[in-house]
Design a protein around this motif. Structure first.
Motif, PDB file in Angstrom:
ATOM      1  N   GLN A   1      52.325  50.398  52.996  1.00 44.23           N
ATOM      2  CA  GLN A   1      53.479  51.071  52.757  1.00 44.23           C
ATOM      3  C   GLN A   1      54.503  50.383  52.039  1.00 44.23           C
ATOM      4  O   GLN A   1      55.099  50.696  51.115  1.00 44.23           O
ATOM      5  CB  GLN A   1      54.018  51.761  54.191  1.00 44.23           C
ATOM      6  N   ALA A   2      54.888  49.186  52.315  1.00 37.69           N
ATOM      7  CA  ALA A   2      55.732  48.421  51.891  1.00 37.69           C
ATOM      8  C   ALA A   2      55.491  48.057  50.251  1.00 37.69           C
ATOM      9  O   ALA A   2      56.309  48.064  49.419  1.00 37.69           O
ATOM     10  CB  ALA A   2      55.753  47.128  52.444  1.00 37.69           C
ATOM     11  N   VAL A   3      54.138  47.779  49.923  1.00 40.70           N
ATOM     12  CA  VAL A   3      53.556  47.515  48.773  1.00 40.70           C
ATOM     13  C   VAL A   3      53.786  48.845  47.795  1.00 40.70           C
ATOM     14  O   VAL A   3      54.307  48.597  46.557  1.00 40.70           O
ATOM     15  CB  VAL A   3      52.190  46.833  48.673  1.00 40.70           C
TER      16      VAL A   3
ATOM     17  N   ALA B   1      56.207  45.139  40.319  1.00 40.87           N
ATOM     18  CA  ALA B   1      55.500  45.490  41.751  1.00 40.87           C
ATOM     19  C   ALA B   1      53.833  45.303  41.482  1.00 40.87           C
ATOM     20  O   ALA B   1      53.393  45.511  40.350  1.00 40.87           O
ATOM     21  CB  ALA B   1      56.002  46.665  41.990  1.00 40.87           C
ATOM     22  N   PHE B   2      53.269  45.422  42.612  1.00 35.13           N
ATOM     23  CA  PHE B   2      51.769  45.121  42.539  1.00 35.13           C
ATOM     24  C   PHE B   2      51.337  46.647  42.635  1.00 35.13           C
ATOM     25  O   PHE B   2      51.362  47.134  43.880  1.00 35.13           O
ATOM     26  CB  PHE B   2      51.543  44.421  43.994  1.00 35.13           C
ATOM     27  N   HIS B   3      50.828  47.037  41.542  1.00 31.60           N
ATOM     28  CA  HIS B   3      50.311  48.524  41.627  1.00 31.60           C
ATOM     29  C   HIS B   3      48.867  48.500  41.692  1.00 31.60           C
ATOM     30  O   HIS B   3      48.106  48.662  40.634  1.00 31.60           O
ATOM     31  CB  HIS B   3      51.033  49.232  40.560  1.00 31.60           C
TER      32      HIS B   3
ATOM     33  N   ARG C   1      61.711  41.365  47.840  1.00 30.44           N
ATOM     34  CA  ARG C   1      61.810  42.363  48.919  1.00 30.44           C
ATOM     35  C   ARG C   1      60.334  42.723  49.322  1.00 30.44           C
ATOM     36  O   ARG C   1      59.379  42.337  48.928  1.00 30.44           O
ATOM     37  CB  ARG C   1      62.583  43.782  48.533  1.00 30.44           C
ATOM     38  N   PRO C   2      60.428  43.375  50.551  1.00 29.46           N
ATOM     39  CA  PRO C   2      59.041  43.695  51.239  1.00 29.46           C
ATOM     40  C   PRO C   2      58.202  44.513  50.099  1.00 29.46           C
ATOM     41  O   PRO C   2      58.630  45.446  49.361  1.00 29.46           O
ATOM     42  CB  PRO C   2      59.562  44.402  52.371  1.00 29.46           C
ATOM     43  N   GLY C   3      56.969  44.431  50.234  1.00 26.46           N
ATOM     44  CA  GLY C   3      55.945  44.822  49.123  1.00 26.46           C
ATOM     45  C   GLY C   3      55.794  43.959  47.970  1.00 26.46           C
ATOM     46  O   GLY C   3      54.699  44.036  47.099  1.00 26.46           O
ATOM     47  N   SER C   4      56.663  42.913  47.709  1.00 22.75           N
ATOM     48  CA  SER C   4      56.272  41.825  46.590  1.00 22.75           C
ATOM     49  C   SER C   4      55.056  41.053  46.760  1.00 22.75           C
ATOM     50  O   SER C   4      54.895  40.650  48.039  1.00 22.75           O
ATOM     51  CB  SER C   4      57.533  40.942  46.611  1.00 22.75           C
ATOM     52  N   LEU C   5      54.770  40.527  45.693  1.00 23.71           N
ATOM     53  CA  LEU C   5      53.627  39.524  45.642  1.00 23.71           C
ATOM     54  C   LEU C   5      54.198  38.103  45.380  1.00 23.71           C
ATOM     55  O   LEU C   5      54.966  37.983  44.377  1.00 23.71           O
ATOM     56  CB  LEU C   5      52.512  39.922  44.582  1.00 23.71           C
ATOM     57  N   ALA C   6      53.821  37.006  46.044  1.00 22.64           N
ATOM     58  CA  ALA C   6      54.500  35.804  45.754  1.00 22.64           C
ATOM     59  C   ALA C   6      53.153  34.566  45.625  1.00 22.64           C
ATOM     60  O   ALA C   6      52.314  34.727  46.285  1.00 22.64           O
ATOM     61  CB  ALA C   6      55.586  35.444  46.614  1.00 22.64           C
TER      62      ALA C   6
ATOM     63  N   ILE D   1      38.384  43.168  42.029  1.00 21.30           N
ATOM     64  CA  ILE D   1      38.611  43.373  40.508  1.00 21.30           C
ATOM     65  C   ILE D   1      40.049  44.038  40.451  1.00 21.30           C
ATOM     66  O   ILE D   1      40.908  43.763  39.781  1.00 21.30           O
ATOM     67  CB  ILE D   1      37.568  44.354  39.712  1.00 21.30           C
ATOM     68  N   GLU D   2      40.274  45.037  41.490  1.00 20.59           N
ATOM     69  CA  GLU D   2      41.643  45.705  41.298  1.00 20.59           C
ATOM     70  C   GLU D   2      42.694  45.042  41.728  1.00 20.59           C
ATOM     71  O   GLU D   2      43.632  44.947  41.083  1.00 20.59           O
ATOM     72  CB  GLU D   2      41.452  47.255  42.179  1.00 20.59           C
ATOM     73  N   PHE D   3      42.372  43.982  42.945  1.00 22.03           N
ATOM     74  CA  PHE D   3      43.346  42.989  43.119  1.00 22.03           C
ATOM     75  C   PHE D   3      43.809  42.170  42.064  1.00 22.03           C
ATOM     76  O   PHE D   3      44.986  41.872  41.690  1.00 22.03           O
ATOM     77  CB  PHE D   3      42.795  42.399  44.372  1.00 22.03           C
ATOM     78  N   LEU D   4      42.966  41.625  41.409  1.00 22.07           N
ATOM     79  CA  LEU D   4      43.209  40.845  40.202  1.00 22.07           C
ATOM     80  C   LEU D   4      43.885  41.535  39.064  1.00 22.07           C
ATOM     81  O   LEU D   4      44.943  40.906  38.424  1.00 22.07           O
ATOM     82  CB  LEU D   4      41.776  40.093  39.590  1.00 22.07           C
ATOM     83  N   ARG D   5      43.488  42.676  38.581  1.00 21.30           N
ATOM     84  CA  ARG D   5      44.106  43.458  37.859  1.00 21.30           C
ATOM     85  C   ARG D   5      45.621  43.605  38.062  1.00 21.30           C
ATOM     86  O   ARG D   5      46.479  43.374  37.234  1.00 21.30           O
ATOM     87  CB  ARG D   5      43.406  44.744  37.436  1.00 21.30           C
ATOM     88  N   ALA D   6      45.783  44.251  39.248  1.00 21.15           N
ATOM     89  CA  ALA D   6      47.266  44.404  39.787  1.00 21.15           C
ATOM     90  C   ALA D   6      47.822  43.060  39.802  1.00 21.15           C
ATOM     91  O   ALA D   6      49.250  42.966  39.402  1.00 21.15           O
ATOM     92  CB  ALA D   6      47.434  45.007  41.229  1.00 21.15           C
ATOM     93  N   SER D   7      47.265  41.583  40.084  1.00 21.91           N
ATOM     94  CA  SER D   7      48.145  40.606  40.190  1.00 21.91           C
ATOM     95  C   SER D   7      48.571  40.051  38.853  1.00 21.91           C
ATOM     96  O   SER D   7      49.494  39.530  38.735  1.00 21.91           O
ATOM     97  CB  SER D   7      47.317  39.687  40.924  1.00 21.91           C
ATOM     98  N   GLY D   8      47.491  40.384  38.071  1.00 27.73           N
ATOM     99  CA  GLY D   8      47.630  40.145  36.521  1.00 27.73           C
ATOM    100  C   GLY D   8      48.802  40.843  35.965  1.00 27.73           C
ATOM    101  O   GLY D   8      49.512  40.098  35.259  1.00 27.73           O
ATOM    102  N   ALA D   9      48.873  42.109  36.344  1.00 27.64           N
ATOM    103  CA  ALA D   9      49.958  42.961  35.983  1.00 27.64           C
ATOM    104  C   ALA D   9      51.448  42.407  36.252  1.00 27.64           C
ATOM    105  O   ALA D   9      52.411  42.279  35.728  1.00 27.64           O
ATOM    106  CB  ALA D   9      49.861  44.350  36.220  1.00 27.64           C
TER     107      ALA D   9
END
Length: 155
Positions: free
Chosen positions: A8-10, A18-20, A82-87, A130-138
């Protein structure tokens, strides 16, 4: 705090970086089984500039500040997360040292994706990996664009 709270936070974070990830609830639950939750106190350092940590972190609760040590004891704040962020996402892509510190400003909960667990995810659920990598790359691309725009504006 469970994986549904993190999801929910993400999904509710509305920032350019944002990690979409295009994951459904079941895929988030699968992803969550590869994440480790950690509690932090205000002032705790999550990532130390110069360390090579092969881990990405989702911020579930609290606030993190990202800053660089610029020399002679000075620091330069880069961002507040903020909550939902990737670091620390660059740690999954490279074993190069981190270019900034990430510190908890409040009591914080993070969910960590350590490289060995990501490799397990990739072997067992490649579509999710793969989706995790795509969203992290974005996320990295958005941050690179923002940094370049900031440097151009400062010139």
């Amino acid at each position: 705090m469970g994986i549904e709270d993190l999801m929910q936070a993400v999904q509710s974070l509305n920032t350019d970086d944002a990690f979409h990830a295009r994951l459904d609830v079941m895929q988030w639950r699968t992803l969550g089984s590869y994440l480790a939750a950690y509690q932090m106190r205000a002032g705790d350092l999550l990532i130390k500039q110069g360390d090579a940590d092969r881990t990405a972190y989702f911020l579930a609760l609290g606030t993190l500040q990202v800053y660089r040590n610029t020399g002679s004891g000075a620091t330069s704040r880069i961002a507040l997360l903020r909550p939902g962020s990737l670091a620390g996402e660059t740690g999954l892509f490279s074993d190069q040292p981190h270019s900034a510190n990430v510190e908890a400003m409040t009591a914080t909960t993070v969910w960590a994706m350590h490289l060995p667990r990501f490799e397990e995810l990739a072997a067992r659920a490649p579509a999710i990996a793969i989706e995790f990598l795509r969203a992290s790359g974005a996320v990295m691309a958005a941050r690179l664009r923002a940094n370049m725009n900031h440097q151009i504006a400062a010139a």
